[in-house]
Design an enzyme around this catalytic site. Structure first.
Site, short mmCIF file in Angstrom:
data_model
loop_
_atom_site.label_atom_id
_atom_site.label_comp_id
_atom_site.label_asym_id
_atom_site.label_seq_id
_atom_site.Cartn_x
_atom_site.Cartn_y
_atom_site.Cartn_z
N HIS A 1 -21.29 36.83 37.39
CA HIS A 1 -21.78 35.55 37.87
C HIS A 1 -21.40 35.35 39.34
O HIS A 1 -20.57 36.09 39.87
CB HIS A 1 -21.24 34.39 37.01
CG HIS A 1 -19.77 34.19 37.09
ND1 HIS A 1 -18.90 34.58 36.09
CD2 HIS A 1 -18.99 33.64 38.06
CE1 HIS A 1 -17.66 34.28 36.43
NE2 HIS A 1 -17.68 33.71 37.63
P1 TYD Z 1 -16.27 32.58 32.67
O1 TYD Z 1 -16.02 31.96 34.00
O2 TYD Z 1 -17.68 32.97 32.33
O3 TYD Z 1 -15.30 33.85 32.50
P2 TYD Z 1 -15.46 35.35 33.05
O4 TYD Z 1 -16.16 35.27 34.36
O5 TYD Z 1 -14.07 35.85 33.17
O6 TYD Z 1 -16.18 36.15 32.06
O7 TYD Z 1 -15.70 31.61 31.55
C1 TYD Z 1 -15.61 32.01 30.19
C2 TYD Z 1 -15.71 30.77 29.34
O8 TYD Z 1 -14.63 29.88 29.61
C3 TYD Z 1 -16.99 29.98 29.56
O9 TYD Z 1 -17.42 29.52 28.26
C4 TYD Z 1 -16.58 28.79 30.37
C5 TYD Z 1 -15.13 28.58 29.97
N1 TYD Z 1 -14.31 28.06 31.09
C6 TYD Z 1 -13.83 26.76 31.02
O10 TYD Z 1 -14.10 26.01 30.06
N2 TYD Z 1 -13.05 26.29 32.04
C7 TYD Z 1 -12.73 27.05 33.11
O11 TYD Z 1 -12.01 26.58 34.03
C8 TYD Z 1 -13.26 28.39 33.17
C9 TYD Z 1 -12.96 29.28 34.34
C10 TYD Z 1 -14.03 28.85 32.13
#
Ligand code: TYD
Length: 133
Positions: free
Chosen positions: A50
């Site tokens: 992302h």
């Molecule tokens: P994501 O940012 O997509 O993680 P990565 O890039 O490491 O794969 O986040 C994973 C999940 O966690 C997504 O459902 C959103 C949630 N999330 C929160 O609820 N709060 C936060 O501060 C973050 C960073 C993620």
């Protein structure tokens, strides 16, 4: 692309290890509204996929080794965070993946804003459209 690898200030004490720190607005160029960390990840797992529209982040790895792969739509770069005294500042509009090189590495993020799913771009074609808007 402006991701920047920085040396976090570190105080070492003989036989007692080291202490690293950073201060919002002083050592990193934005206020911090949120800290999160990713842990319990197996080796060779890749997360991320992302970009953020506005969010600025400092990534650091206090334990283990994580490769950060970045793409601003024109250039690609990667950095290995394998030292607790290294930090990586990622500006908005950079597509990133994070690859766990060592099991159970901990990836910490200090972010400039609260969690907002609306700030994410999770589709690569949408990311390219966004940066060329
Ligand atoms: P994501 O940012 O997509 O993680 P990565 O890039 O490491 O794969 O986040 C994973 C999940 O966690 C997504 O459902 C959103 C949630 N999330 C929160 O609820 N709060 C936060 O501060 C973050 C960073 C993620």
């Amino acid at each position: 692309m402006y991701p920047k690898l920085i040396d976090l200030k570190t105080v070492s004490t003989p036989n007692l290890g080291s202490l690293s720190f950073f201060e919002a607005n002083h050592d990193i160029p934005f206020p911090i509204k949120r800290i999160y960390y990713i842990h319990g990840v197996a080796k060779n797992i890749q997360r991320g996929a992302h970009a953020h529209k506005q969010l600025k982040q400092l990534l650091f790895c206090p334990y283990g080794s994580v490769k950060i792969l970045m793409d601003d739509g024109h250039y690609k770069a990667d950095v290995i965070l394998d030292d607790p005294s290294k930090g990586l500042i990622i500006t908005p509009c950079v597509w990133r993946d994070m690859l766990w090189l060592v099991e159970n590495s901990v990836l910490c993020v200090a972010a400039s804003d609260y969690y907002d799913e609306g700030d994410y771009i999770r589709d690569y074609n949408e990311f390219i459209t966004w940066i060329n808007r």
